[in-house]
Design a protein around this motif. Structure first.
Motif, PDB file in Angstrom:
ATOM      1  N   THR A 163       3.513  -2.260 -10.821  1.00 16.43           N
ATOM      2  CA  THR A 163       4.783  -2.937 -10.567  1.00 16.43           C
ATOM      3  C   THR A 163       4.917  -3.314  -9.097  1.00 16.43           C
ATOM      4  OG1 THR A 163       5.748  -1.607 -12.345  1.00 16.43           O
ATOM      5  CG2 THR A 163       7.275  -2.816 -10.955  1.00 16.43           C
ATOM      6  N   GLY A 164       4.279  -2.560  -8.216  1.00 14.93           N
ATOM      7  CA  GLY A 164       4.314  -2.902  -6.804  1.00 14.93           C
ATOM      8  C   GLY A 164       3.764  -4.287  -6.541  1.00 14.93           C
ATOM      9  N   LEU A 165       2.697  -4.648  -7.252  1.00 15.67           N
ATOM     10  CA  LEU A 165       2.143  -5.995  -7.131  1.00 15.67           C
ATOM     11  C   LEU A 165       3.126  -7.027  -7.677  1.00 15.67           C
ATOM     12  CD1 LEU A 165      -0.128  -8.031  -6.622  1.00 15.67           C
ATOM     13  CD2 LEU A 165      -1.115  -7.384  -8.840  1.00 15.67           C
ATOM     14  N   THR A 166       3.804  -6.686  -8.759  1.00 19.66           N
ATOM     15  CA  THR A 166       4.787  -7.598  -9.353  1.00 19.66           C
ATOM     16  C   THR A 166       5.914  -7.882  -8.376  1.00 19.66           C
ATOM     17  OG1 THR A 166       4.285  -6.750 -11.556  1.00 19.66           O
ATOM     18  CG2 THR A 166       6.362  -7.934 -11.290  1.00 19.66           C
ATOM     19  N   TRP A 167       6.394  -6.863  -7.677  1.00 20.02           N
ATOM     20  CA  TRP A 167       7.467  -7.072  -6.708  1.00 20.02           C
ATOM     21  C   TRP A 167       7.048  -8.075  -5.637  1.00 20.02           C
ATOM     22  CZ3 TRP A 167       8.130  -1.106  -5.920  1.00 20.02           C
ATOM     23  CH2 TRP A 167       8.776  -0.566  -7.036  1.00 20.02           C
ATOM     24  N   ALA A 168       5.837  -7.910  -5.133  1.00 18.31           N
ATOM     25  CA  ALA A 168       5.354  -8.829  -4.101  1.00 18.31           C
ATOM     26  C   ALA A 168       5.232 -10.248  -4.644  1.00 18.31           C
ATOM     27  CB  ALA A 168       4.013  -8.346  -3.558  1.00 18.31           C
ATOM     28  N   ARG A 169       4.697 -10.388  -5.840  1.00 16.99           N
ATOM     29  CA  ARG A 169       4.548 -11.718  -6.443  1.00 16.99           C
ATOM     30  C   ARG A 169       5.903 -12.356  -6.685  1.00 16.99           C
ATOM     31  NH1 ARG A 169       0.749 -10.987 -11.533  1.00 16.99           N
ATOM     32  NH2 ARG A 169       1.278 -13.193 -11.722  1.00 16.99           N
ATOM     33  N   GLN A 170       6.870 -11.582  -7.148  1.00 23.04           N
ATOM     34  CA  GLN A 170       8.205 -12.128  -7.385  1.00 23.04           C
ATOM     35  C   GLN A 170       8.833 -12.607  -6.076  1.00 23.04           C
ATOM     36  OE1 GLN A 170       9.716  -8.570  -9.392  1.00 23.04           O
ATOM     37  NE2 GLN A 170      10.082  -9.783 -11.233  1.00 23.04           N
ATOM     38  N   GLY A 171       8.653 -11.834  -5.020  1.00 26.33           N
ATOM     39  CA  GLY A 171       9.193 -12.227  -3.731  1.00 26.33           C
ATOM     40  C   GLY A 171       8.587 -13.519  -3.220  1.00 26.33           C
ATOM     41  N   ILE A 172       7.274 -13.637  -3.341  1.00 22.42           N
ATOM     42  CA  ILE A 172       6.593 -14.856  -2.887  1.00 22.42           C
ATOM     43  C   ILE A 172       7.045 -16.057  -3.709  1.00 22.42           C
ATOM     44  CG2 ILE A 172       4.346 -15.992  -2.728  1.00 22.42           C
ATOM     45  CD1 ILE A 172       3.162 -13.202  -2.119  1.00 22.42           C
ATOM     46  N   ARG A 173       7.139 -15.875  -5.031  1.00 30.73           N
ATOM     47  CA  ARG A 173       7.554 -16.980  -5.899  1.00 30.73           C
ATOM     48  C   ARG A 173       8.977 -17.435  -5.578  1.00 30.73           C
ATOM     49  NH1 ARG A 173       6.646 -14.731 -10.448  1.00 30.73           N
ATOM     50  NH2 ARG A 173       8.773 -14.008 -10.864  1.00 30.73           N
ATOM     51  N   LEU A 201       6.454   6.468  -6.107  1.00 29.11           N
ATOM     52  CA  LEU A 201       5.616   6.391  -4.916  1.00 29.11           C
ATOM     53  C   LEU A 201       4.368   5.548  -5.146  1.00 29.11           C
ATOM     54  CD1 LEU A 201       5.327   7.318  -2.005  1.00 29.11           C
ATOM     55  CD2 LEU A 201       4.132   9.351  -2.827  1.00 29.11           C
ATOM     56  N   ARG A 202       3.749   5.655  -6.309  1.00 29.10           N
ATOM     57  CA  ARG A 202       2.535   4.878  -6.577  1.00 29.10           C
ATOM     58  C   ARG A 202       2.818   3.384  -6.534  1.00 29.10           C
ATOM     59  NH1 ARG A 202       0.002   6.745 -12.020  1.00 29.10           N
ATOM     60  NH2 ARG A 202       2.193   6.533 -12.619  1.00 29.10           N
ATOM     61  N   ALA A 203       3.932   2.969  -7.123  1.00 27.95           N
ATOM     62  CA  ALA A 203       4.283   1.551  -7.106  1.00 27.95           C
ATOM     63  C   ALA A 203       4.535   1.082  -5.676  1.00 27.95           C
ATOM     64  CB  ALA A 203       5.512   1.293  -7.976  1.00 27.95           C
ATOM     65  N   PHE A 204       5.206   1.908  -4.876  1.00 27.36           N
ATOM     66  CA  PHE A 204       5.479   1.517  -3.498  1.00 27.36           C
ATOM     67  C   PHE A 204       4.208   1.513  -2.651  1.00 27.36           C
ATOM     68  CE2 PHE A 204       9.933   2.268  -4.550  1.00 27.36           C
ATOM     69  CZ  PHE A 204      10.540   1.219  -3.859  1.00 27.36           C
ATOM     70  N   MET A 205       3.274   2.392  -2.947  1.00 28.97           N
ATOM     71  CA  MET A 205       1.994   2.372  -2.231  1.00 28.97           C
ATOM     72  C   MET A 205       1.240   1.081  -2.519  1.00 28.97           C
ATOM     73  SD  MET A 205       0.765   6.363  -2.629  1.00 28.97           S
ATOM     74  CE  MET A 205      -0.792   6.071  -1.787  1.00 28.97           C
ATOM     75  N   VAL A 206       1.254   0.651  -3.767  1.00 31.67           N
ATOM     76  CA  VAL A 206       0.628  -0.629  -4.116  1.00 31.67           C
ATOM     77  C   VAL A 206       1.359  -1.771  -3.419  1.00 31.67           C
ATOM     78  CG1 VAL A 206       0.180  -2.251  -6.002  1.00 31.67           C
ATOM     79  CG2 VAL A 206      -0.274   0.197  -6.315  1.00 31.67           C
ATOM     80  N   TYR A 207       2.673  -1.711  -3.435  1.00 34.72           N
ATOM     81  CA  TYR A 207       3.511  -2.738  -2.806  1.00 34.72           C
ATOM     82  C   TYR A 207       3.183  -2.880  -1.314  1.00 34.72           C
ATOM     83  CZ  TYR A 207       7.990  -4.825  -1.237  1.00 34.72           C
ATOM     84  OH  TYR A 207       8.963  -5.609  -0.674  1.00 34.72           O
ATOM     85  N   VAL A 208       3.137  -1.755  -0.619  1.00 32.63           N
ATOM     86  CA  VAL A 208       2.820  -1.766   0.819  1.00 32.63           C
ATOM     87  C   VAL A 208       1.394  -2.271   1.048  1.00 32.63           C
ATOM     88  CG1 VAL A 208       2.465  -0.314   2.848  1.00 32.63           C
ATOM     89  CG2 VAL A 208       4.483   0.023   1.404  1.00 32.63           C
ATOM     90  N   ALA A 209       0.458  -1.835   0.202  1.00 29.87           N
ATOM     91  CA  ALA A 209      -0.937  -2.268   0.347  1.00 29.87           C
ATOM     92  C   ALA A 209      -1.072  -3.773   0.153  1.00 29.87           C
ATOM     93  CB  ALA A 209      -1.823  -1.523  -0.652  1.00 29.87           C
ATOM     94  N   VAL A 210      -0.335  -4.317  -0.810  1.00 30.37           N
ATOM     95  CA  VAL A 210      -0.388  -5.767  -1.053  1.00 30.37           C
ATOM     96  C   VAL A 210       0.106  -6.524   0.170  1.00 30.37           C
ATOM     97  CG1 VAL A 210       0.614  -7.650  -2.397  1.00 30.37           C
ATOM     98  CG2 VAL A 210      -0.217  -5.609  -3.559  1.00 30.37           C
ATOM     99  N   TRP A 211       1.239  -6.102   0.711  1.00 30.21           N
ATOM    100  CA  TRP A 211       1.770  -6.824   1.870  1.00 30.21           C
ATOM    101  C   TRP A 211       0.898  -6.632   3.105  1.00 30.21           C
ATOM    102  CZ3 TRP A 211       4.476 -10.837   1.493  1.00 30.21           C
ATOM    103  CH2 TRP A 211       5.411 -10.989   0.473  1.00 30.21           C
ATOM    104  N   PHE A 212       0.311  -5.460   3.248  1.00 36.17           N
ATOM    105  CA  PHE A 212      -0.630  -5.256   4.346  1.00 36.17           C
ATOM    106  C   PHE A 212      -1.803  -6.215   4.213  1.00 36.17           C
ATOM    107  CE2 PHE A 212      -4.346  -3.143   6.235  1.00 36.17           C
ATOM    108  CZ  PHE A 212      -3.873  -2.930   7.524  1.00 36.17           C
ATOM    109  N   GLY A 213      -2.306  -6.368   2.990  1.00 30.47           N
ATOM    110  CA  GLY A 213      -3.395  -7.298   2.750  1.00 30.47           C
ATOM    111  C   GLY A 213      -3.000  -8.735   3.035  1.00 30.47           C
ATOM    112  N   VAL A 214      -1.757  -9.102   2.680  1.00 30.38           N
ATOM    113  CA  VAL A 214      -1.284 -10.461   2.940  1.00 30.38           C
ATOM    114  C   VAL A 214      -1.225 -10.731   4.439  1.00 30.38           C
ATOM    115  CG1 VAL A 214       0.687 -12.031   2.741  1.00 30.38           C
ATOM    116  CG2 VAL A 214      -0.023 -10.659   0.769  1.00 30.38           C
TER     117      VAL A 214
END
Length: 265
Positions: free
Chosen positions: A10-20, A189-202
């Motif tokens: 879901t962390g990835l989904t949050w980032a994708r939704q924000g970008i969209r 926490l797992r979802a937020f870790m993915v979320y932070v990792a995605v934005w760090f990668g961006v």
């Protein structure tokens, strides 16, 4: 209000939704984020109390970005006044300012702890924009103060991540909102870790592309001219994505349309 536990992806989904959503109203959301930064910067230069006042306003301005995201999601143009929705007259304004005061106090305590580590160098650089030299940045004491501050800031960020939305849209008391927000972040926490990792990668990807473009153009001086606006745009996307984590972590009374109606938009 009920806490939801979401899967890590879901962390990835949050980032994708924000970008969209950002690209539905890129000029408006970029402008609002620049206004956000301008307000904080102007408040920060007020002698003696400016830095604290800027910190007090941060939760309210963050809520404003969330409100603007919901408007942009409906393909409507978010007006600049939305950024200050939480500061308009209403039953939640006092609570939001109390939340901001708690944030300012906690942040300044963290800076105080860092001063014990390096004598205040990191705090001066962070709070006043004091000049940094390579010798200062690379010193062991400065590095230690920076890492101590970062570690202490993580639980603070967890407490305040959902708190502005809970206070403004759900009428939760400021202290309770901090507890609920921390628990929501911890349980997800797992979802937020993915979320932070995605934005760090961006952010890293944007930096690498900026370096590549400057290299291809054969002018290294263009790097900052490309990197700064690109980085600010990605930061605006990040703030645009925040509201989606709030929605998914809490099952609340009322939907996004009710929230917007409450803000008068």
């Amino acid at each position: 209000m009920q806490l939801n536990i979401v899967p890590a992806r879901t962390g990835l989904t949050w980032a994708r939704q924000g970008i969209r959503t950002f690209w539905r109203q890129p000029l408006a959301l970029s402008g609002l984020f620049f206004l956000f930064m301008a307000v904080v910067s102007v408040m920060s230069i007020v002698p003696l109390i400016g830095g604290a006042l800027a910190l007090v306003l941060l939760p309210a301005l963050t809520l404003g970005m969330m409100a603007a995201t919901e408007v942009a999601e409906d393909k409507r143009f978010p007006m600049p006044g939305l950024l200050f929705a939480a500061l308009k007259s209403g039953p939640q304004r006092k609570a939001m300012l109390q939340l901001g005061a708690w944030y300012a106090l906690a942040f300044l305590i963290i800076m105080g702890v860092s001063m014990v580590v390096d004598g205040g160098t990191f705090a001066r650089v962070y709070l006043t924009g004091a000049n940094m030299t390579p010798e200062v940045v690379n010193s062991a004491s400065f590095q230690a103060a920076m890492w101590v501050s970062m570690v202490l800031y993580v639980p603070l960020a967890m407490m305040f991540w959902h708190a502005p939305a809970l206070v403004h849209w759900q009428g939760v008391a400021p202290v309770k909102s901090l507890f609920f927000s921390f628990v929501a972040c911890w349980r997800n926490l797992r979802a937020f870790m993915v979320y932070v990792a995605v934005w760090f990668g961006v952010f890293i990807g944007v930096a690498l592309v900026s370096m590549l473009v400057a290299s291809l153009l054969g002018d290294a001086s263009l790097l900052m001219a490309i990197l700064m606006p690109a980085g600010l745009m990605v930061a605006a996307m990040f703030f645009t994505s925040m509201v989606y984590s709030v929605r998914d972590c809490f099952q609340v009374s009322g939907d996004a349309h009710a929230h917007r109606a409450h803000d008068g938009v």
